[in-house]
Design an enzyme around this catalytic site. Structure first.
Site, PDB file in Angstrom:
ATOM      1  N   HIS A  46       0.836  -1.199   0.000  1.00 28.91           N
ATOM      2  CA  HIS A  46       0.000   0.000   0.000  1.00 28.91           C
ATOM      3  C   HIS A  46       0.873   1.251   0.000  1.00 28.91           C
ATOM      4  CE1 HIS A  46      -3.126  -2.822   1.028  1.00 28.91           C
ATOM      5  NE2 HIS A  46      -2.580  -3.082   2.201  1.00 28.91           N
ATOM      6  N   GLU A  97      -1.868  -0.526   8.159  1.00 32.82           N
ATOM      7  CA  GLU A  97      -2.777  -1.495   8.751  1.00 32.82           C
ATOM      8  C   GLU A  97      -2.058  -2.286   9.827  1.00 32.82           C
ATOM      9  OE1 GLU A  97      -3.843  -3.493   5.114  1.00 32.82           O
ATOM     10  OE2 GLU A  97      -2.496  -5.168   5.506  1.00 32.82           O
ATOM     11  N   HIS A 129       3.763  -7.344   1.830  1.00 32.61           N
ATOM     12  CA  HIS A 129       3.195  -8.255   2.821  1.00 32.61           C
ATOM     13  C   HIS A 129       2.242  -9.250   2.182  1.00 32.61           C
ATOM     14  CE1 HIS A 129       0.340  -4.849   2.584  1.00 32.61           C
ATOM     15  NE2 HIS A 129      -0.606  -5.741   2.870  1.00 32.61           N
ATOM     16  N   ARG A 171      -1.373  -5.188  -6.023  1.00 31.26           N
ATOM     17  CA  ARG A 171      -0.955  -6.592  -6.005  1.00 31.26           C
ATOM     18  C   ARG A 171       0.325  -6.762  -6.809  1.00 31.26           C
ATOM     19  NH1 ARG A 171      -6.367  -7.504  -7.659  1.00 31.26           N
ATOM     20  NH2 ARG A 171      -7.768  -7.891  -5.917  1.00 31.26           N
TER      21      ARG A 171
END
Length: 267
Positions: free
Chosen positions: A60, A77, A135, A155
């Protein structure tokens, strides 16, 4: 306010969920979202995640990178692990610092897993995932994810699934280096704890009615996720598997709580 629960099918999801989410399902449910009514946009988003396969390898952007392409902010996150099989792993960062060319080549050739740093995971583990961190959540894991509420995911690799990849965008925002282990913690099951430190949002584990641990935090948005027992938020009963939201700490009644996660904005 009680947020509305939504079960979301994913190719890597599970067909058997905890009883609080209905048990067996004909679809592979990967995520349980909590959504606010139309016209209300929370700053944070809470999800339950259930995996039977590895998710995509992704990344991200941070605030600056996200705003450059039209999003209001970046996406940080964190993960609070509820359950994991003995051999379960998470991918966080890379095993060593690499060049963009090396990462791109590895992704194209399907060899990127060899660069990802796979870490064993167990119940009670906590990982903060800063924007820019490459991640991936591995198979056979159940966790709660708290994230900044923005829909921007790039992605890098998706194990052959027919979904869009964003390799060039990923290379522009990814930190091509190992994960900083200062962002992970092992949370004692029976103790209240302030879990996050110097991040865009706060996260607490609250045991019983221990509101004292929350008292020094100033926030305009609180999200409450009971794990055991129940809480009351502005007069609404919130049970395990549900999520409540309110603007003030005084709106939360913890008198029937056994264990809960409490997330809040820090800005």
């Amino acid at each position: 306010m009680k947020l509305k629960r939504k079960l979301v099918a994913k190719p890597w999801g599970q067909t058997v969920l905890p009883d609080i989410f209905g048990g067996s399902s004909k679809k592979k449910i990967g995520e349980v979202w909590f959504e606010a009514p139309e016209g209300i946009t929370p700053q944070l988003m809470t999800k339950y995640l259930f995996t039977s396969e590895k998710m995509s390898i992704q990344v991200h952007p941070n605030d600056r990178q996200a705003r450059r392409v039209g999003f209001p902010h970046g996406k940080d996150e964190c993960w609070f692990v509820l359950d994991a099989k003995p051999d379960a792993v998470l991918g966080l960062g890379l095993t060593k610092t690499v060049s963009p060319t090396k990462l791109k080549t590895a992704a194209i050739l399907g060899e990127i897993e060899q660069l990802v740093d796979w870490k064993p995971v167990k119940k009670g583990d906590f990982f903060y995932v800063p924007a820019g961190t490459i991640h991936v959540i591995g198979a056979d894991i159940s966790l709660i994810e708290i994230q900044r509420n923005v829909d921007v995911t790039y992605r890098i690799y998706d194990y052959g699934r027919p979904r869009e990849l964003h390799l060039d965008e990923s290379l522009e925002v990814a930190t091509l280096a190992p994960y900083d282990m200062k962002h992970c913690r092992d949370i004692p099951a029976d103790q209240s704890a302030s879990i996050t430190d110097s991040t865009p949002f706060g996260l607490f584990q609250v045991i019983g009615d221990d509101s004292e641990i929350l008292s020094n935090t100033i926030s305009k948005e609180w999200q409450i996720i009971p794990l055991e027992g129940s809480v009351t938020v502005r007069g609404k009963l919130i049970k395990a598997g549900e999520c409540g939201i309110c603007p003030r700490l005084s709106d939360i009644d913890l008198s029937k709580n056994k264990k809960a996660l409490v997330a809040c904005t820090m800005t």
